[in-house]
Scaffold this motif. Structure first.
Motif, PDB file in Angstrom:
ATOM      1  N   SER A 126      10.298   8.643  -6.658  1.00 41.29           N
ATOM      2  CA  SER A 126       8.831   8.653  -6.634  1.00 41.29           C
ATOM      3  C   SER A 126       8.215   9.823  -7.394  1.00 41.29           C
ATOM      4  O   SER A 126       7.430   9.620  -8.316  1.00 41.29           O
ATOM      5  CB  SER A 126       8.328   8.642  -5.187  1.00 41.29           C
ATOM      6  OG  SER A 126       8.801   9.783  -4.487  1.00 41.29           O
ATOM      7  N   ASN A 145       1.643   5.748   8.551  1.00 37.13           N
ATOM      8  CA  ASN A 145       1.403   5.161   7.238  1.00 37.13           C
ATOM      9  C   ASN A 145       2.028   3.781   7.109  1.00 37.13           C
ATOM     10  O   ASN A 145       3.247   3.615   7.241  1.00 37.13           O
ATOM     11  CB  ASN A 145       1.958   6.100   6.160  1.00 37.13           C
ATOM     12  CG  ASN A 145       1.629   5.648   4.759  1.00 37.13           C
ATOM     13  OD1 ASN A 145       2.244   4.728   4.244  1.00 37.13           O
ATOM     14  ND2 ASN A 145       0.666   6.310   4.137  1.00 37.13           N
ATOM     15  N   TYR A 186       2.490   1.822   4.529  1.00 35.24           N
ATOM     16  CA  TYR A 186       3.407   1.660   3.404  1.00 35.24           C
ATOM     17  C   TYR A 186       4.795   2.175   3.760  1.00 35.24           C
ATOM     18  O   TYR A 186       5.807   1.516   3.489  1.00 35.24           O
ATOM     19  CB  TYR A 186       2.856   2.395   2.183  1.00 35.24           C
ATOM     20  CG  TYR A 186       3.726   2.301   0.952  1.00 35.24           C
ATOM     21  CD1 TYR A 186       3.740   1.148   0.171  1.00 35.24           C
ATOM     22  CD2 TYR A 186       4.541   3.360   0.571  1.00 35.24           C
ATOM     23  CE1 TYR A 186       4.547   1.053  -0.966  1.00 35.24           C
ATOM     24  CE2 TYR A 186       5.341   3.285  -0.557  1.00 35.24           C
ATOM     25  CZ  TYR A 186       5.336   2.122  -1.317  1.00 35.24           C
ATOM     26  OH  TYR A 186       6.142   2.035  -2.432  1.00 35.24           O
ATOM     27  N   LYS A 187       4.849   3.361   4.379  1.00 33.21           N
ATOM     28  CA  LYS A 187       6.133   3.918   4.789  1.00 33.21           C
ATOM     29  C   LYS A 187       6.788   3.048   5.848  1.00 33.21           C
ATOM     30  O   LYS A 187       7.997   2.777   5.796  1.00 33.21           O
ATOM     31  CB  LYS A 187       5.956   5.345   5.324  1.00 33.21           C
ATOM     32  CG  LYS A 187       5.277   6.313   4.372  1.00 33.21           C
ATOM     33  CD  LYS A 187       6.130   6.624   3.160  1.00 33.21           C
ATOM     34  CE  LYS A 187       5.498   7.733   2.328  1.00 33.21           C
ATOM     35  NZ  LYS A 187       6.226   7.979   1.072  1.00 33.21           N
ATOM     36  N   GLY A 206       6.439  -0.030   6.314  1.00 23.90           N
ATOM     37  CA  GLY A 206       6.849  -1.311   5.751  1.00 23.90           C
ATOM     38  C   GLY A 206       8.230  -1.295   5.137  1.00 23.90           C
ATOM     39  O   GLY A 206       8.849  -2.354   4.960  1.00 23.90           O
ATOM     40  N   SER A 262      -4.023   8.459   3.653  1.00 25.57           N
ATOM     41  CA  SER A 262      -3.639   7.054   3.774  1.00 25.57           C
ATOM     42  C   SER A 262      -3.978   6.249   2.529  1.00 25.57           C
ATOM     43  O   SER A 262      -3.353   5.219   2.249  1.00 25.57           O
ATOM     44  CB  SER A 262      -4.342   6.432   4.993  1.00 25.57           C
ATOM     45  OG  SER A 262      -5.759   6.514   4.859  1.00 25.57           O
ATOM     46  N   ARG A 263      -4.942   6.725   1.743  1.00 21.61           N
ATOM     47  CA  ARG A 263      -5.317   6.050   0.488  1.00 21.61           C
ATOM     48  C   ARG A 263      -5.065   6.960  -0.719  1.00 21.61           C
ATOM     49  O   ARG A 263      -5.597   6.720  -1.791  1.00 21.61           O
ATOM     50  CB  ARG A 263      -6.783   5.629   0.537  1.00 21.61           C
ATOM     51  CG  ARG A 263      -7.129   4.631   1.644  1.00 21.61           C
ATOM     52  CD  ARG A 263      -8.584   4.197   1.572  1.00 21.61           C
ATOM     53  NE  ARG A 263      -9.484   5.337   1.744  1.00 21.61           N
ATOM     54  CZ  ARG A 263     -10.734   5.377   1.288  1.00 21.61           C
ATOM     55  NH1 ARG A 263     -11.228   4.349   0.611  1.00 21.61           N
ATOM     56  NH2 ARG A 263     -11.488   6.441   1.502  1.00 21.61           N
TER      57      ARG A 263
END
Length: 439
Positions: A25, A161, A163-164, A166, A393-394
């Motif tokens: 990342s 979060n 995304y994490k 998921g 978060s965004r």
């Protein structure tokens, strides 16, 4: 298929793109190949210099290749010191234990047993959750909105979060999420909601083993809990016989101004999680601090092959010396003031674009109305030779997190580059707007 490059030392990232997993990342944000680092500076293979406002996500509070710490490590290695030891007793561990006890815990009136759970922050969190459940015989843990506690399954279950979460591949359970301080706005005390739900048999909240909290949420967007809220949280833990776990993985070791982030609030957590800069030199190391009465582990009940990283013990012991005379705390205070002054001036200048300034100590940032602007600022800053990242978060927060030991002049130079980047984003863009034709 594209041929795999056979050269070493290329400046592009072809090798990494073809041979390393897609999960990488940070290298996507910083598109170069780094070769050297010193203090708060890095250089890539072309020799281009970068100012580090990222500090290894908080793992390099004392900077890159700190000479004091490095000399200790080199001397230890050259004298054939033990490197790997599992949890066997070594001289390096003994020195660290005594130094931490006499230089960090005793001056602050704290009493903890030290557990070495494994080399990373999530190892510390996992061990904290396990011992809390073992002590209380309960399974539920209260965590908070926008929390980040790690990427292994137990820690991820306490991470907010989406995304994490998921990426887990399985359902995550064992936690109840409640709103963090300020989540409902400045006029709503979320500790009152927590109190109501804990006292109401109809709330659906199973009696928790523990509450896990960051005093300031780094990855969650630099949301800081007030001292009053943290004190209320501690009071509720005592009232309901829950253990209070403070995750100080990123905010500990001086990031907020004091060695532990909870010192100013005057609370006494039952368990404290430390990692990142506790390793002193960016070396993998983690601690779980446990009040003695809760240290009821059976031998080997929680372990890990690399929990005996003696190079980490050596580096950490020398790093603690920075906290002996108050000089570092004074430097952090001065740098914090400079950062806050700069950010507030910037936020006032671009009031329509920047929502607010958040953070504390040497982790502060700008919250943008348009989340994409935070990422754009980081990209433009990188073009000018400054490394920084987003959070929230965004990804709406552009975060400044330089080493605590950064020179005053270098800090000012880095902030000037950020100011130029913002000017390019907003002032220059406005100048390019077509001039309207008025009747």
């Amino acid at each position: 298929m594209t041929a795999i490059p056979n050269r070493i030392g290329s400046i592009d990232q072809d090798v990494f793109k073809q041979l390393e997993s897609e999960v990488r990342s940070y290298c996507r944000s910083f598109d170069t190949v780094f070769a050297k680092a010193k203090g708060a500076r890095l250089w890539d293979k072309k020799g281009r210099e970068y100012i580090d406002f990222f500090a290894g996500a908080g793992a390099l509070n004392y900077g890159h290749n700190n000479e004091r710490i490095r000399s200790r490590i080199v001397d230890y290695m050259m004298n054939d010191g033990i490197t790997h030891s599992l949890d066997m007793a070594t001289e390096a561990k003994e020195r660290f234990l005594l130094t931490f006890q006499h230089k960090i815990l005793k001056p602050r009136g704290l009493s903890y047993k030290l557990m070495f759970p494994g080399p990373t922050g999530t190892n510390s969190v996992e061990s904290a959750l396990k011992i809390a459940r073992k002590v209380t015989g309960r399974t539920n843990v209260i965590a908070f909105t926008n929390a980040f506690h790690g990427m292994s399954l137990g820690s991820l279950a306490a991470t907010g979060n989406a995304y994490k979460r998921g990426g887990a591949g399985v359902s995550l359970s064992g936690t109840t999420f409640l709103p963090y301080d300020g989540y409902m706005g400045p006029l709503f005390d979320t500790s009152l909601l927590m109190e109501k739900m804990l006292n109401d048999a109809g709330s659906g909240v199973d009696k928790p083993a523990a509450v896990i909290v960051e005093t300031m949420q780094g990855e969650g967007g630099l949301n800081a809990a007030s001292a009053k809220w943290l004190q209320r949280l501690e009071s509720l833990c005592r009232e309901h016989e829950m253990l209070l776990i403070v995750d100080d993985v990123q905010m500990g070791c001086g990031r907020t101004g004091t060695f532990f982030s909870f010192e100013e609030a005057g609370i006494r957590p039952d368990i404290v999680c430390l990692s990142k800069s506790i390793g002193g030199y960016g070396l993998p190391m983690a601690l779980t601090l446990i009040k003695p009465e809760y240290d009821i582990w059976n031998p080997g009940e929680h372990n890990g092959t690399f929990r005996g990283n003696n190079l980490g013990f050596v580096a950490a012991t020398e790093a603690i010396a920075f906290w002996e005379d108050g000089t570092l705390e004074l430097r952090i205070k001065e740098h914090s003031f400079s950062i806050r002054k700069f950010l507030e001036r910037t936020a006032a200048r671009y009031g329509g674009k920047i929502k607010e300034v958040r953070g504390k100590g040497m982790i502060q940032g700008l919250v943008f109305n348009n989340p994409d602007d935070a990422g754009q600022l980081c990209r433009k800053a990188f073009e000018r030779g400054v490394i920084m990242e987003t959070s929230g978060s965004r990804d709406e927060v552009a975060k400044l997190m330089p080493p605590l030991t950064i020179e005053k002049e270098l800090l000012a130079e880095g902030m000037a580059k950020l100011e130029a980047s913002l000017s390019e984003m907003y002032d220059f863009a406005e100048q390019k707007e077509p001039v309207g034709i008025h009747p």
